[in-house]
Design a protein around this motif. Structure first.
Motif, PDB file in Angstrom:
ATOM      1  N   ASP A 108      45.585  49.976  21.047  1.00  0.00           N
ATOM      2  CA  ASP A 108      44.167  50.369  21.395  1.00  0.00           C
ATOM      3  C   ASP A 108      43.949  50.435  23.084  1.00  0.00           C
ATOM      4  OD1 ASP A 108      42.680  48.252  22.110  1.00  0.00           O
ATOM      5  OD2 ASP A 108      41.890  48.214  20.397  1.00  0.00           O
ATOM      6  N   ARG A 109      42.793  51.095  23.581  1.00  0.00           N
ATOM      7  CA  ARG A 109      42.683  51.061  24.979  1.00  0.00           C
ATOM      8  C   ARG A 109      41.580  49.921  25.266  1.00  0.00           C
ATOM      9  NH1 ARG A 109      41.516  55.673  27.541  1.00  0.00           N
ATOM     10  NH2 ARG A 109      40.936  54.423  29.141  1.00  0.00           N
ATOM     11  N   GLY A 110      41.655  48.658  24.722  1.00  0.00           N
ATOM     12  CA  GLY A 110      40.989  47.543  25.202  1.00  0.00           C
ATOM     13  C   GLY A 110      39.598  47.631  25.290  1.00  0.00           C
ATOM     14  N   ASN A 131      47.203  46.583  24.346  1.00  0.00           N
ATOM     15  CA  ASN A 131      46.664  47.876  24.960  1.00  0.00           C
ATOM     16  C   ASN A 131      47.590  48.830  25.728  1.00  0.00           C
ATOM     17  OD1 ASN A 131      46.811  46.828  27.637  1.00  0.00           O
ATOM     18  ND2 ASN A 131      44.825  45.914  27.557  1.00  0.00           N
ATOM     19  N   HIS A 132      46.711  49.725  26.287  1.00  0.00           N
ATOM     20  CA  HIS A 132      47.485  50.986  26.846  1.00  0.00           C
ATOM     21  C   HIS A 132      47.710  50.572  28.034  1.00  0.00           C
ATOM     22  CE1 HIS A 132      43.586  50.706  28.733  1.00  0.00           C
ATOM     23  NE2 HIS A 132      43.881  51.820  29.729  1.00  0.00           N
ATOM     24  N   ASP A 133      47.262  49.401  28.722  1.00  0.00           N
ATOM     25  CA  ASP A 133      47.488  49.005  30.214  1.00  0.00           C
ATOM     26  C   ASP A 133      48.641  49.270  31.215  1.00  0.00           C
ATOM     27  OD1 ASP A 133      45.169  48.910  31.984  1.00  0.00           O
ATOM     28  OD2 ASP A 133      45.739  46.860  32.327  1.00  0.00           O
ATOM     29  N   SER A 135      50.099  51.654  31.107  1.00  0.00           N
ATOM     30  CA  SER A 135      50.220  53.176  31.723  1.00  0.00           C
ATOM     31  C   SER A 135      49.047  53.276  32.655  1.00  0.00           C
ATOM     32  CB  SER A 135      50.132  53.970  30.581  1.00  0.00           C
ATOM     33  OG  SER A 135      48.944  54.011  30.037  1.00  0.00           O
ATOM     34  N   CYS A 136      48.072  52.233  33.007  1.00  0.00           N
ATOM     35  CA  CYS A 136      47.107  52.210  33.867  1.00  0.00           C
ATOM     36  C   CYS A 136      46.936  51.027  34.837  1.00  0.00           C
ATOM     37  CB  CYS A 136      45.982  52.387  32.883  1.00  0.00           C
ATOM     38  SG  CYS A 136      44.198  52.345  33.628  1.00  0.00           S
ATOM     39  N   ALA A 137      46.311  49.867  34.550  1.00  0.00           N
ATOM     40  CA  ALA A 137      45.778  48.968  35.318  1.00  0.00           C
ATOM     41  C   ALA A 137      46.338  47.733  35.363  1.00  0.00           C
ATOM     42  CB  ALA A 137      44.116  48.685  35.303  1.00  0.00           C
ATOM     43  N   GLY A 293      42.559  49.178  43.419  1.00  0.00           N
ATOM     44  CA  GLY A 293      42.936  50.357  42.616  1.00  0.00           C
ATOM     45  C   GLY A 293      42.718  50.101  41.151  1.00  0.00           C
ATOM     46  N   TRP A 294      42.890  51.428  40.249  1.00  0.00           N
ATOM     47  CA  TRP A 294      42.567  51.163  38.865  1.00  0.00           C
ATOM     48  C   TRP A 294      43.890  51.770  38.421  1.00  0.00           C
ATOM     49  CZ3 TRP A 294      37.241  53.219  36.811  1.00  0.00           C
ATOM     50  CH2 TRP A 294      37.016  52.856  35.317  1.00  0.00           C
ATOM     51  N   MET A 295      43.784  53.010  38.314  1.00  0.00           N
ATOM     52  CA  MET A 295      45.143  53.604  37.932  1.00  0.00           C
ATOM     53  C   MET A 295      46.585  53.635  38.872  1.00  0.00           C
ATOM     54  SD  MET A 295      47.953  55.501  37.018  1.00  0.00           S
ATOM     55  CE  MET A 295      48.576  56.151  35.531  1.00  0.00           C
ATOM     56  N   THR A 579      38.026  63.452  30.687  1.00  0.00           N
ATOM     57  CA  THR A 579      38.540  62.273  30.592  1.00  0.00           C
ATOM     58  C   THR A 579      39.935  62.316  29.886  1.00  0.00           C
ATOM     59  OG1 THR A 579      36.408  61.531  29.716  1.00  0.00           O
ATOM     60  CG2 THR A 579      38.492  60.051  29.218  1.00  0.00           C
ATOM     61  N   GLN A 580      40.982  61.939  30.714  1.00  0.00           N
ATOM     62  CA  GLN A 580      42.238  61.577  30.373  1.00  0.00           C
ATOM     63  C   GLN A 580      42.810  63.135  29.545  1.00  0.00           C
ATOM     64  OE1 GLN A 580      43.470  59.507  31.637  1.00  0.00           O
ATOM     65  NE2 GLN A 580      42.401  57.652  31.775  1.00  0.00           N
ATOM     66  N   GLY A 581      43.313  62.955  28.336  1.00  0.00           N
ATOM     67  CA  GLY A 581      43.643  64.164  27.554  1.00  0.00           C
ATOM     68  C   GLY A 581      42.805  64.667  26.720  1.00  0.00           C
TER      69      GLY A 581
HETATM   70 MO    MO Z   1      43.124  54.248  33.024  1.00  0.00          MO
END
Ligand code: MO
Ligand code: MGD
Ligand code: MGD
Ligand code: SF4
Length: 699
Positions: A108-110, A131-133, A135-137, A293-295, A579-581
C-alpha cells in the motif's frame, strides 16, 4: 434542512490535510480546510476541494467484483460482500496451508494508516508488508537513515521560520502539502529567500530569488561544488560540525576536485553564480532548509543527491535548528504516551522478508519496515527465496506507478490470488482477480492516526455520510477477512473497538476529537535538543551500513549519459490539479485539466519542425508511447522533455480519462531492472525518447 459539520481528513492525496465537511440532509455539500488546523488557514488545494466530485461520480467500482475472463480482460461478475470475502479468505487459507503464511504479499501507500494494514499482514503470519516507496521517496529515506540513523520524517522542514529555502527536484507549489505551501509563502513574506534548482521553470522557479536551470541528472555535481565552496570559504558552522559531524576531514579531501568550475561544465550553472548563491545561503544559516527531495526515484545517483543535501544542511548547522530541520517529536518527547500499535497485537512472523530488505546479501542496508516491493515482485516470478502466491494491492496502483507495465504484469503471472482494494478504477484493479471497492474518504472512518512534528497530535477520520454504493471502509474489509481467518483482535464490528485499543493508556478518549477532529499533545512547538541514532551518536558522513555492502558513502561523480541524436531524456512530475493517476477521471479535475502536454525546448522543437501546441508522437526505444500536444518553451533544458505523470488511461470504465494524454510509465522499457543498489529507488529518468510531429487528428 438538517445541517451538520464533520471534522475529518482529506483522502485526495497522501498528505492527509484536516478538513471540515458540510453535510446537508445526510449528504456531503462541500469540503473546506479544518479552521482549527493552524497552518492550513481554512484552505484546501484544488484536489481536496474536488472531493465531492469523486464521491458523486458513478464511474468507480460500486460493488465487489470477481473476475470471470482472463486477467485484464475486464470480464467480471458482481458479488456480494460475503461472497467476495469468502472467496478471498478461502484462497488465502488454501495458499497458507500449502505454502505457509509468508506466501502473502501486501502493498500500500504507507502513511498514517498503515498500522492497520501491517497488523493484518502480521496477523496472517507474513513478514511481507511493502509500501510503494521505491517508486517515490526511498532514496531520501535511506539517505536520512544512512546519515542520521533515523528516517526522513523524523526531521521537520521548518519552512515557516526559514530564512533561505532551496528546492532541488522539489516542486513545492505543485507537489502540494497545503500547510507547507502556506508556511513557505508566509516565510517569503517575512523575507525568506528561495532558490530553485530544476531542469525547467516550474512554478516555484518562477517565484525564486535564484533559479538554476541545470542539465538533467547533474544535481550531484552541483551539490559537491556547493560543499566545495562551503569548505573552501569556511562557511560552515564550526561549532556544530565539531560537536556533531563525524568524518568531516574525509569529506574535505573528497570534495577537493569538485570546484564550481567543474560543476559549471556539468550543470551549465556558472561557477560565479554558484559561489554567490552559496555565500548568500550561508548567511541565513542555521535557519536554512535545503530540501532533500520527495519524488526522487529518478537516477542512479539520486540517493547521493539526497545525501549531499542532508550533508549541506548539517554543515550549515540547520539540523535541529529553528527555521532549519528540527527533530520531529513523538508523543513520548512531550511527556505523553503514543497510540498503541495494532501491529503489536500479533507476534512477529518467523520468516524473513521475501525482498531480502535488512537481511539478504547486498540488501542489509535497506529499511526492513516497508521493504522494496519491486524486489518482492521479482520473488513472485522466481519463487525465490520462497514462493509468493497471493498479492493484495491496497491503495496502490503499481501498473501506473512503476515503469513498463507489461513487465510488471509478467512478474505477477504466477500469482494464484490477486486482490485490489481501491476507491477508483485503476489499471491494477482492472488486472486483479477480485476488486474490493472501498468507500471514499467522505463515506468512511479510519483508524486513529498520529502525526509527529514540532507539535505532535492524534487525528481522526470520521464518516461524513453513508456510502452511496455497496462499498466498505478499509477497517470493515479487514475485519471481514479477519473474522474468516480467525484473526480475533481485528475481527471487530465497529471502528470504536479499534479506536479503544489504540487509545489505551494515552489519556485521550474518542470524545476528545469532537471539538476539532484532532488532539494536540503539546500546547506549543517543541524544538528538541539534537541526538542521532547512529553508532557514534553523531551525524555520520561515512555510513557503516553502506560499507558493509561494499558501497561507497562518497562515490565519485559520473556524468549522465547523453541522449542519442535527436532523442531526449524523459522527465516527469506533478501538477497542482491531479493526484498521481487517480484523479484524471474526477469530473471536476478532468474539466480543469483533461490531458498532459509534452514540454519541449524551443530550439530543439524548431529543429524538429514542431510548433507550440502541435500534436506530437513520443515513443520509447521499444516503440511504445502515444500522442499529445507539444508545450514549446525556452524554459526547459534542451536535453529533456517533461510530462505530468498519471495520464494515458485506457480503461473503458473511465469514459473521461480514457485516451487522453500519455503515460510516462510506458516510455521506460525494462525500467523495473534499473534500480539503485544503494538507495533502493527505481531510476525512472534513465530513459530516452523520440519525438516527432504528427498531423492533428480531428477532434
Ligand atoms: Mo510520491
Ligand atoms: N513514471 C512515473 N511513475 C511514478 C511517478 C511519476 O511521476 N512518474 N510518481 C511516483 C510517486 S511520487 C508515487 S507516490 C507513486 C504513486 O503510486 P500509486 O500508489 O499508484 O498512487 P495513487 O494513484 O495515489 O493511488 C493508487 C490507487 O489507490 C487508490 N486510492 C487512493 N487513496 C486510497 C485510499 O485511501 N484507500 C484505498 N483503498 N485506495 C486508495 C487510488 O484510487 C488508486 O487506484 O507513483 C510513482 N510512480
Ligand atoms: N498536486 C499534487 N501534489 C502532490 C502529489 C500529486 O500527485 N499532486 N503527490 C504527492 C507525492 S506522492 C509526492 S512524492 C510529492 C512529489 O513532490 P515533488 O517531488 O516536489 O514533485 P515532482 O513534480 O515529481 O518533481 C519536482 C521537480 O523535479 C524536477 N526535476 C525533474 N528532473 C530533475 C533533475 O534531474 N534535477 C532537478 N534539479 N530537478 C528535476 C521537475 O521538473 C519538478 O519540478 O507530491 C505530493 N503532492
Ligand atoms: S494536499 Fe490537497 S489533496 Fe492532499 S490532503 Fe491536502 S487538501 Fe487533500
Amino acid at each position: 434542512m438538517e445541517r451538520k459539520q464533520v471534522f475529518s481528513v482529506c483522502g485526495m492525496c497522501s498528505v492527509r490535510c484536516p478538513i471540515a465537511v458540510d453535510v446537508e440532509d445526510g449528504s456531503v455539500a462541500s469540503v473546506f480546510g479544518n479552521p482549527h488546523a493552524a497552518g492550513l488557514k481554512g484552505a484546501l488545494c484544488a484536489r481536496g476541494a474536488a472531493g465531492p466530485a469523486l464521491l458523486y461520480d458513478d464511474e468507480r467500482p460500486q460493488t465487489p467484483l470477481i473476475r470471470t475472463g482472463k486477467r485484464g480482460e475486464g470480464k467480471w461478475r458482481v458479488a456480494s460482500w460475503d461472497e467476495a470475502l469468502d472467496y478471498v479468505a478461502d484462497k488465502l487459507k488454501d495458499i497458507k496451508a500449502k505454502h505457509g503464511p509468508e506466501a502473502l504479499l501486501w502493498s500500500d501507500r504507507g502513511g498514517p494508516y498503515m498500522d492497520l494494514s501491517k497488523a493484518f499482514v502480521r496477523g496472517f503470519g507474513s513478514p511481507n508488508y511493502c509500501n510503494h516507496d521505491t517508486s517515490c521517496a526511498r532514496n531520501v529515506q535511506h539517505a536520512s537513515l544512512s546519515i542520521f540513523g533515523c528516517g526522513r520524517k523524523e526531521l521537520v522542514y521548518d519552512l515557516k521560520n526559514a530564512r533561505h529555502v532551496v528546492l532541488q527536484t522539489r516542486n513545492i507549489l505543485e507537489g502540494i502539502n497545503v500547510k507547507e505551501v502556506n508556511d513557505l509563502l508566509d516565510a517569503r513574506d517575512a523575507g525568506c529567500k528561495l532558490t530553485v534548482i530544476d531542469i525547467r521553470a516550474n512554478v516555484p522557479g518562477a517565484k525564486a530569488d535564484n533559479f538554476f536551470l541545470i542539465r538533467p541528472g547533474t544535481d550531484y555535481a552541483f551539490n559537491l561544488a556547493v560543499i566545495n565552496v562551503i569548505v573552501k570559504e569556511k562557511l560552515y558552522n564550526r561549532k556544530f560540525v565539531k560537536e556533531w559531524v563525524k568524518d568531516f576531514d574525509i569529506l574535505k579531501e573528497f570534495i577537493e576536485p569538485y570546484t564550481p568550475e567543474f560543476a559549471e561544465k556539468e550543470t551549465g550553472a556558472t561557477a560565479e553564480s554558484i559561489r554567490e548563491f552559496v555565500r548568500q545561503f550561508a548567511k541565513a544559516a542555521p535557519s536554512v532548509v535545503w530540501h532533500p527531495g520527495w519524488m526522487v526515484a529518478r537516477y542512479g545517483d539520486s540517493f547521493h543527491v539526497c545525501r549531499t543535501a542532508y550533508i549541506i544542511n548539517s554543515l550549515m548547522g540547520a539540523i535541529g535548528a529553528k527555521g532549519g530541520l528540527p527533530l520531529s517529536c513523538k508523543a513520548g518527547d512531550v511527556g505523553r504516551k503514543g497510540l498503541k500499535q495494532l501491529t503489536e497485537l500479533f507476534p512477529k512472523p518467523e520468516k524473513k522478508r521475501v525482498d531480502g530488505a535488512g537481511w539478504a546479501e547486498g540488501r542489509t542496508h535497506f529499511d526492513a519496515g516497508p521493504g522494496l516491493v519491486n524486489l518482492a515482485y521479482e520473488a513472485i516470478a522466481s519463487g525465490k527465496p520462497y514462493p509468493i502466491l497471493a498479492y493484495i494491492a491496497h491503495r496502490h496502483d503499481p501498473l501506473m506507478a512503476f515503469p513498463d507495465p507489461a513487465a510488471v504484469k509478467k512478474l505477477w503471472e504466477k500469482l494464484e490470488l490477486f486482490v485490489a482494494i481501491t476507491f477508483t478504477w485503476s489499471d491494477t484493479a482492472w488486472n486483479a482477480d477480485v476488486v474490493l471497492p472501498m468507500s471514499t474518504y467522505l463515506e468512511r472512518e479510519s483508524i486513529i492516526a498520529s502525526k509527529g512534528g514540532l507539535k505532535p497530535q492524534f487525528f481522526l477520520r470520521q464518516r461524513a455520510m453513508q456510502p452511496r454504493f455497496d462499498t466498505k471502509a478499509d477497517w470493515e474489509i479487514i475485519a471481514g477477512l479477519a473474522k474468516r481467518l480467525g484473526m480475533e483482535p481485528l475481527a471487530v464490528d465497529r471502528p470504536e473497538e479499534l479506536w479503544a485499543k489504540q487509545l489505551e493508556g494515552t489519556g485521550v478518549s474518542v470524545e476528545d476529537f469532537a471539538a476539532k477532529g484532532f488532539v494536540e499533545l503539546a500546547p506549543k512547538p517543541t524544538y528538541k535538543p539534537v541526538s542521532f541514532k547512529t553508532a557514534s551518536g553523531k551525524i555520520e558522513l561515512l555510513a557503516d551500513k553502506l560499507d558493509k555492502v561494499q558501497l561507497p558513502s562518497l562515490p565519485p561523480y559520473v556524468s549522465p549519459a547523453k541522449a542519442p541524436k535527436d532523442q531526449f531524456r524523459i522527465t516527469f512530475g506533478r501538477c497542482g490539479l491531479h493526484t498521481q493517476g487517480h484523479t484524471v477521471n474526477n469530473p471536476l479535475l478532468f474539466a480543469l485539466m483533461p490531458e498532459n502536454v509534452l514540454w519541449l525546448n524551443k530550439a530543439r522543437a524548431k529543429d524538429l519542425g514542431i510548433e507550440h501546441m502541435d500534436m506530437v508522437e513520443v515513443s520509447s526505444s521499444r516503440g511504445e508511447g502515444g500522442q499529445l500536444r507539444a508545450y514549446v518553451t525556452e524554459f526547459i533544458h534542451p536535453e529533456a522533455v517533461f510530462m505530468v505523470h498519471g495520464f494515458g488511461h485506457t480503461l473503458p470504465v473511465e469514459s473521461r480519462a480514457k485516451g487522453r494524454g500519455v503515460s510516462d510509465n510506458d516510455l521506460m522499457p525494462g525500467g523495473m531492472d534499473n534500480w539503485d543498489k544503494a538507495g533502493g529507488g527505481i531510476c525512472m529518468q534513465e530513459h530516452f525518447v523520440k519525438v516527432r510531429r504528427i498531423e492533428a487528428q480531428p477532434e
